[in-house]
Scaffold this active site. Structure first.
Site, PDB file in Angstrom:
ATOM      1  N   GLY A  23       0.815  -1.204   0.000  1.00  0.00           N
ATOM      2  CA  GLY A  23       0.000   0.000   0.000  1.00  0.00           C
ATOM      3  C   GLY A  23       0.849   1.254   0.000  1.00  0.00           C
ATOM      4  CG  PHE A  27       1.683  10.896   6.250  1.00  0.00           C
ATOM      5  CD1 PHE A  27       1.963  12.243   6.169  1.00  0.00           C
ATOM      6  CD2 PHE A  27       0.437  10.507   6.685  1.00  0.00           C
ATOM      7  CE1 PHE A  27       1.025  13.194   6.536  1.00  0.00           C
ATOM      8  CE2 PHE A  27      -0.513  11.439   7.053  1.00  0.00           C
ATOM      9  CZ  PHE A  27      -0.213  12.784   6.967  1.00  0.00           C
ATOM     10  N   GLY A  28       3.610   7.728   3.326  1.00  0.00           N
ATOM     11  CA  GLY A  28       4.628   6.729   3.029  1.00  0.00           C
ATOM     12  C   GLY A  28       4.024   5.445   2.499  1.00  0.00           C
ATOM     13  NE  ARG A  29       7.262   3.480  -1.860  1.00  0.00           N
ATOM     14  CZ  ARG A  29       6.715   3.252  -3.055  1.00  0.00           C
ATOM     15  NH1 ARG A  29       5.922   2.247  -3.227  1.00  0.00           N
ATOM     16  NH2 ARG A  29       6.991   4.031  -4.078  1.00  0.00           N
ATOM     17  CB  VAL A  30       1.747  -0.356   4.172  1.00  0.00           C
ATOM     18  CG1 VAL A  30       1.623  -1.611   5.030  1.00  0.00           C
ATOM     19  CG2 VAL A  30       1.191   0.857   4.900  1.00  0.00           C
ATOM     20  CE  LYS A  45       0.575   4.593   8.867  1.00  0.00           C
ATOM     21  NZ  LYS A  45      -0.638   4.788   9.684  1.00  0.00           N
ATOM     22  CG  ASP A 139     -10.095   8.180   9.076  1.00  0.00           C
ATOM     23  OD1 ASP A 139     -10.933   8.664   8.279  1.00  0.00           O
ATOM     24  OD2 ASP A 139      -8.905   7.998   8.766  1.00  0.00           O
ATOM     25  CE  LYS A 141     -10.588   6.942   5.074  1.00  0.00           C
ATOM     26  NZ  LYS A 141     -10.091   8.231   4.580  1.00  0.00           N
ATOM     27  CG  ASN A 144      -9.174   4.074   7.305  1.00  0.00           C
ATOM     28  OD1 ASN A 144      -8.265   3.916   6.496  1.00  0.00           O
ATOM     29  ND2 ASN A 144      -9.465   5.249   7.822  1.00  0.00           N
TER      30      ASN A 144
END
Length: 192
Positions: A23, A27-30, A45, A139, A141, A144
């Site tokens: 993913g 802010f960055g990658r997983v 993460k 949050d 949704k 998530n």
């Protein structure tokens, strides 16, 4: 409040072998990673510090780690370790490989009623656990919510959660999530 579970304080980035990117976020990658010490597989993460600072999300990241370290529930993502280097912050999370509920919903015109009830029960159980600890999730949704290999839903992404009582290592008076980008489609009226 005491931690719900102890984090691995010995884990470092060198212990983790990247397997595949699963993913990419704001802010960055997983990445899926394998612990070289014991072969366990996790989701790593990675948050780039420069981007976190540029978007003024330092408090949110600290707060997310504090919340994750303080919770343990079968329908909430689990944090195993957290550490940093000069360029990035890292959270070693439970790997949930069933995919996002959002993708599953995209495959169906409508979920079967029993499946929708079960997913709802998982979410409600997780939210109830958080509310008992006076933590507001904020949050919710489909993006998530991850579906695990057993078909259970796990809540993730606690960057805009807010504790009504102070947690260890968190500033009790911080406004969490105030400046973080969120999806207006799912926002409550007071957030828009």
């Amino acid at each position: 409040k005491a931690l719900a579970h102890a984090l691995d304080e010995t884990m470092t980035h060198d212990d983790l072998e990247p397997v595949v990117t699963i993913g990419i976020g704001t802010f960055g990658r997983v990445k899926m990673v394998r612990d070289r010490r014991n072969g366990r597989v996790y989701a790593l993460k990675t948050l780039r510090k420069a981007r976190v600072v540029r978007l003024k999300q330092q408090k949110n990241v600290v707060y997310e780690k504090a919340v994750l370290a303080a919770i343990r529930h079968p329908f909430l993502i689990r944090l195993f370790a957290a550490f940093q280097d000069e360029d990035a912050l890292y959270m070693v999370l439970e790997l949930v490989q069933g995919g996002e509920l959002f993708a599953l919903l995209d495959q169906y015109d409508m979920l079967p009623l029993d499946q929708a009830r079960f997913y709802s029960a998982c979410v409600l159980s997780g939210l109830s656990y958080l509310h008992e600890r006076r933590i507001l999730y904020r949050d919710l949704k489909p993006e998530n919510l991850l579906v695990d290999g057993d078909g259970r839903v796990r809540l993730l992404d606690f960057g805009v959660a807010k504790a009504l009582d102070p947690l260890e290592a968190a500033d009790a008076h911080a406004t969490v999530g105030g400046e973080r980008p969120f999806t207006p489609l799912y926002a409550s009226p007071e957030q828009v």
